[in-house]
Scaffold this motif. Structure first.
Motif, PDB file in Angstrom:
ATOM      1  N   ASN A  24       0.962  -1.208   0.117  1.00 26.36           N
ATOM      2  CA  ASN A  24       0.039   0.079  -0.065  1.00 26.36           C
ATOM      3  C   ASN A  24       0.876   1.270   0.215  1.00 26.36           C
ATOM      4  N   SER A  69      -3.433   2.370   7.052  1.00 25.77           N
ATOM      5  CA  SER A  69      -3.942   1.136   6.523  1.00 25.77           C
ATOM      6  C   SER A  69      -3.987  -0.131   7.494  1.00 25.77           C
ATOM      7  N   PRO A 152      -4.816  -4.730  -0.234  1.00 24.57           N
ATOM      8  CA  PRO A 152      -4.636  -3.840  -1.171  1.00 24.57           C
ATOM      9  C   PRO A 152      -5.696  -3.411  -2.310  1.00 24.57           C
TER      10      PRO A 152
END
Length: 240
Positions: A24, A69, A152
């Motif tokens: 990411n 994330s 992702p």
């Protein structure tokens, strides 16, 4: 005028243990560059509440935007939403708009919206939802922190949802020169070039292929003409 700044906080024991390779950061860096937002720092923290809260508070105070994330799924170790809420002093609970999204999704899928899945509808007060066209469960933005999934494909979809609403600056341009010589052989002309083009970022990234040493010289900046001038000068000096 300087570009807006950003940081990324990657959350998860699986990243730090080496079990999962993070993809990411690479994607976010590319997209922010296109938007004219400068990614200045990336941190990786474990699934530890105190560490997540401290990192969010520090990065939020230092940069214009923070992208996180990981850790917003349905399992017990998905603690990111709660940590972000505490970092901002916000109450968190199941929110009607997030719940409605999940209800529609799981009804269509023929799956039960059980207690675990309902955890993904827990949103801090004052946050706005981030659209998730891949798997429906939303991320959210609170303050200057954009909270996204670690998968992702979902992370990328959420980034695409957020970026159009952010004010960017001037996109960063770059040129790369491949030099089939060792770094020590080109250090002096590179130093002189960097001194004369202080408005540009000049990086040297070595490689070795079949026993031969070389380097990729990457020249970055916001003005194409300046990059061209620096690249042309270096190529001439090195006989490329």
């Amino acid at each position: 005028m300087q570009n807006p700044t950003a940081a990324m906080l990657v959350i998860g024991d699986e990243i730090l243990s080496g079990r999962t390779r993070d993809a990411n950061m690479h994607y976010l860096a590319q997209e922010l560059t296109k938007q004219g937002i400068d990614l200045k720092e990336v941190r990786v923290v474990s699934d530890d509440a105190a560490a997540i809260e401290a990192a969010v508070q520090a990065l939020s105070a230092k940069f214009d935007h923070v992208f996180t994330s990981g850790g917003i799924g349905p399992t017990h170790d998905d603690i990111t939403a709660d940590c972000i809420a505490r970092a901002f002093g916000a109450h968190i609970d199941i929110r009607d708009d997030a719940r409605a999204l999940l209800e529609a999704h799981y009804e269509k899928s023929g799956l039960e919206l059980n207690a675990a899945r309902l955890r993904m509808a827990r949103i801090p007060d004052g946050a706005t939802l981030i659209d998730n066209p891949v798997s429906t469960a939303p991320g959210f933005t609170i303050g200057n922190v954009h909270v996204m999934a670690g998968v992702p494909s979902v992370f990328q979809a959420m980034v695409a949802s957020v970026l159009p609403g952010l004010t960017g600056g001037v996109p960063l341009l770059s040129q790369t020169l491949r030099v089939d010589r060792g770094e020590g052989d080109i250090a002096a002309p590179l130093a002189a070039l960097a001194a004369d083009f202080q408005d540009l970022s000049i990086g040297c990234y070595p490689f070795q292929i079949n026993g031969v040493f070389g380097a990729n010289v990457v020249i970055r900046g916001t003005e194409g003409a300046r990059i061209d001038a620096a690249s042309t000068r270096l190529a001439k000096e090195l006989g490329l």
